[in-house]
Write a protein that holds these residues in place. Sequence first.
Motif, PDB file in Angstrom:
ATOM      1  N   GLU A 148       0.836  -1.200   0.000  1.00 57.42           N
ATOM      2  CA  GLU A 148       0.000   0.000   0.000  1.00 57.42           C
ATOM      3  C   GLU A 148       0.874   1.254   0.000  1.00 57.42           C
ATOM      4  OE1 GLU A 148      -2.897   2.705  -0.169  1.00 57.42           O
ATOM      5  OE2 GLU A 148      -3.121   0.541  -0.493  1.00 57.42           O
ATOM      6  N   ALA A 149       1.978   1.218   0.751  1.00 55.82           N
ATOM      7  CA  ALA A 149       2.907   2.357   0.757  1.00 55.82           C
ATOM      8  C   ALA A 149       3.422   2.628  -0.648  1.00 55.82           C
ATOM      9  CB  ALA A 149       4.071   2.084   1.707  1.00 55.82           C
ATOM     10  N   TRP A 155       7.896   5.690  -5.909  1.00 57.59           N
ATOM     11  CA  TRP A 155       9.294   6.086  -5.934  1.00 57.59           C
ATOM     12  C   TRP A 155       9.998   5.864  -4.602  1.00 57.59           C
ATOM     13  CZ3 TRP A 155      11.499   7.153 -10.462  1.00 57.59           C
ATOM     14  CH2 TRP A 155      10.646   7.445 -11.535  1.00 57.59           C
ATOM     15  N   ASN A 156       9.311   5.267  -3.644  1.00 58.70           N
ATOM     16  CA  ASN A 156       9.881   5.066  -2.317  1.00 58.70           C
ATOM     17  C   ASN A 156      10.806   3.840  -2.318  1.00 58.70           C
ATOM     18  OD1 ASN A 156      10.390   4.567   0.438  1.00 58.70           O
ATOM     19  ND2 ASN A 156       8.429   5.485   1.021  1.00 58.70           N
ATOM     20  N   GLY A 157      12.097   4.075  -2.526  1.00 53.68           N
ATOM     21  CA  GLY A 157      13.058   2.978  -2.576  1.00 53.68           C
ATOM     22  C   GLY A 157      13.189   2.241  -1.260  1.00 53.68           C
ATOM     23  N   ALA A 162      12.304  -2.733   1.945  1.00 55.79           N
ATOM     24  CA  ALA A 162      11.613  -3.395   3.059  1.00 55.79           C
ATOM     25  C   ALA A 162      10.709  -4.515   2.547  1.00 55.79           C
ATOM     26  CB  ALA A 162      10.802  -2.374   3.850  1.00 55.79           C
ATOM     27  N   LEU A 163       9.988  -4.237   1.459  1.00 53.68           N
ATOM     28  CA  LEU A 163       9.117  -5.256   0.881  1.00 53.68           C
ATOM     29  C   LEU A 163       9.944  -6.437   0.373  1.00 53.68           C
ATOM     30  CD1 LEU A 163       6.375  -6.291  -0.014  1.00 53.68           C
ATOM     31  CD2 LEU A 163       6.577  -4.883  -2.083  1.00 53.68           C
ATOM     32  N   MET A 164      11.104  -6.156  -0.212  1.00 50.65           N
ATOM     33  CA  MET A 164      11.971  -7.223  -0.687  1.00 50.65           C
ATOM     34  C   MET A 164      12.375  -8.144   0.472  1.00 50.65           C
ATOM     35  SD  MET A 164      15.569  -7.015  -2.822  1.00 50.65           S
ATOM     36  CE  MET A 164      16.484  -6.214  -1.521  1.00 50.65           C
ATOM     37  N   ARG A 165      12.750  -7.575   1.603  1.00 58.22           N
ATOM     38  CA  ARG A 165      13.138  -8.381   2.773  1.00 58.22           C
ATOM     39  C   ARG A 165      11.982  -9.249   3.244  1.00 58.22           C
ATOM     40  NH1 ARG A 165      14.981  -3.251   4.630  1.00 58.22           N
ATOM     41  NH2 ARG A 165      13.318  -3.263   6.213  1.00 58.22           N
ATOM     42  N   GLN A 187      17.009  -0.184  -6.537  1.00 58.90           N
ATOM     43  CA  GLN A 187      18.351   0.345  -6.788  1.00 58.90           C
ATOM     44  C   GLN A 187      18.317   1.706  -7.483  1.00 58.90           C
ATOM     45  OE1 GLN A 187      21.586  -2.452  -7.995  1.00 58.90           O
ATOM     46  NE2 GLN A 187      19.931  -3.956  -8.020  1.00 58.90           N
ATOM     47  N   GLY A 188      17.299   1.920  -8.298  1.00 57.24           N
ATOM     48  CA  GLY A 188      17.189   3.196  -8.996  1.00 57.24           C
ATOM     49  C   GLY A 188      16.455   4.262  -8.215  1.00 57.24           C
ATOM     50  N   LYS A 189      15.959   3.894  -7.021  1.00 58.04           N
ATOM     51  CA  LYS A 189      15.135   4.839  -6.256  1.00 58.04           C
ATOM     52  C   LYS A 189      15.698   5.118  -4.866  1.00 58.04           C
ATOM     53  CE  LYS A 189      10.919   3.627  -8.764  1.00 58.04           C
ATOM     54  NZ  LYS A 189      11.618   2.907  -9.826  1.00 58.04           N
ATOM     55  N   LEU A 190      16.875   4.568  -4.560  1.00 58.28           N
ATOM     56  CA  LEU A 190      17.506   4.807  -3.265  1.00 58.28           C
ATOM     57  C   LEU A 190      18.605   5.853  -3.413  1.00 58.28           C
ATOM     58  CD1 LEU A 190      17.803   1.078  -2.149  1.00 58.28           C
ATOM     59  CD2 LEU A 190      16.479   2.807  -0.933  1.00 58.28           C
TER      60      LEU A 190
END
Length: 220
Positions: A148-149, A155-157, A162-165, A187-190
């Motif tokens: 949802e975030a 664009w929230n890297g 966090a979702l990946m973890r 990687q493109g948004k951090l």
Amino acid sequence: EETLAVFPECALGWALRGEWRLLQGNKEGAREDALQSLSLAPNVLAYRLLYDLAMEEARFSEAVEFAEHLVALSSLYVKFGGDSLQDEHVENLLCLARALKGAGRLEEALKVCEEAEEREFKPQVLLMKGEILEAMGRWEEAKEVLQEALRQNPWNGSARFALMRVLVALGGEENLREALQQGLLAQGKLFSIPKGFFKTMAKVYEGLGLAGKAQEARQM
């Protein structure tokens, strides 16, 4: 310095000098000025400075105490100043939730975060809530919150990482494939690659049977 020389009872002046000292790398001087400021009058600047110092040094119990003062002050501001000050209050609630999470007081952190969510349903609140649920091992709930975030702010890297973890913790080919996609997008948004990012990517590649890619990720 000149203002304090003329008006040493100015609480704001001590807090501002503390911020300047912190920018100069003088943490102890910044702490002393913030405490001097608070000895004159409670104020947000001094409490926030002490909170930031405590969080940076992983003194989470102290950070909780300072964040509680921030929340109490901003709660008064909202009460008497109206909804225009709501953003600051929500930010202070997130500070408290972050400190409680660092102190391992996860149930309390989640409760505070849910209070912030009731006030403002926005990406940074959802990210904090998702990270707390992740720390509690409530993977499915964390997954829904972080998704949802990202719907609110693609664009929230940090939310993607966090979702990946969380997806890696859930396991299974479908989750791992989505984790890989989130990792590549993140990687493109951090602004900077966070600690543990490539280690997590290595776990994703391993789970998908891509040993060569996993080895490459570990070496980054």
